[in-house]
Design a protein around this motif. Structure first.
Motif: not given
Length: 228
Positions: A63, A118, A147-148, A151, A154-155, A224, A228
């Motif tokens: 991810v 990330r 990043v968004s 995202e 989620r990370l 961003e 991705t």
């Protein structure tokens, strides 16, 4: 990628000096990634009929993988995180602790040029939430980190579950990691000492008082820049 002038400071704060921990951590991570990238390339060549390369190595971190390595270097990325999020230098040590714990829990995983950025923005953000009385929210960290917001949310969840929510770091563990990072620099002939946190009650009160009138730096919309 974002240009350096896409952030402006409305409240006239002086440019923060770069703490030594960023230099030390950059050195250690670049050394680790150079080794792991070579290892991953060698392993991917041994996978018969596989075209995924490093994606086949350490699926726990899939991810965090980008399509290609970002153009921004690790030193510049760490400097960017520190400069615009105002997190304490200790957050970078604790973020490194999280990444190390992650690798111990999932030994098949490798920190590579495809995932390190990330991992860094996520781990430093979580560390800031644990350490700093005042910190920016996920949306702001996402814009700084390239990043968004979706995202990064989620990370964050992914990293917390991979760590089994083990985000507490004792002073003893913190000091041991500082010593480890300093030792890595010393072995390469460049001794530097990491700044240790030293806050008294008056300092904390002043930080809280100043934070009430502080505004985040203004960021342009095109933020961003991690692929991705």
């Amino acid at each position: 990628m974002l240009a350096a002038d896409e952030f402006t400071n409305h409240h006239g704060r002086p440019e923060p000096s770069i703490p030594r921990v960023l230099t030390i951590l950059s050195f250690v991570l670049e050394k680790l990634i150079a080794r792991n990238n070579t290892l991953a390339d060698g392993l991917s060549q041994q996978l018969d009929g596989q075209s995924c390369g490093s994606a086949e190595i350490g699926k726990s971190l899939n991810v965090f993988h980008g399509v290609r390595a970002p153009s921004i270097s690790i030193p510049k990325y760490l400097e960017r995180l520190y400069k615009y999020t105002d997190c304490s230098p200790s957050c970078f040590v604790v973020g490194y602790v999280y990444i190390d714990r992650l690798l111990h829990k999932h030994p098949d995983s490798l920190v590579l040029s495809l995932n390190v950025h990330r991992l860094l923005v996520t781990s430093v953000m979580i560390a800031s939430k644990m350490l700093d009385d005042v910190h920016y929210n996920n949306a702001f960290y996402a814009r700084v980190g390239g990043v968004s917001n979706a995202e990064l949310n989620r990370l964050e969840v992914e990293l917390l579950f991979l760590l089994d929510f083990g985000v507490m770091v004792s002073s003893r563990v913190f000091e041991s990691y500082c010593f480890h990072l300093e030792k890595e620099m010393m072995l390469n002939g460049a001794f530097q000492r990491i700044e240790r946190p030293l806050l008294v009650l008056s300092d904390v009160a002043e930080i809280r008082e100043n934070s009430q009138n502080s505004l985040p730096p203004q960021i342009s919309e095109n933020t961003e820049f991690l692929t991705t």
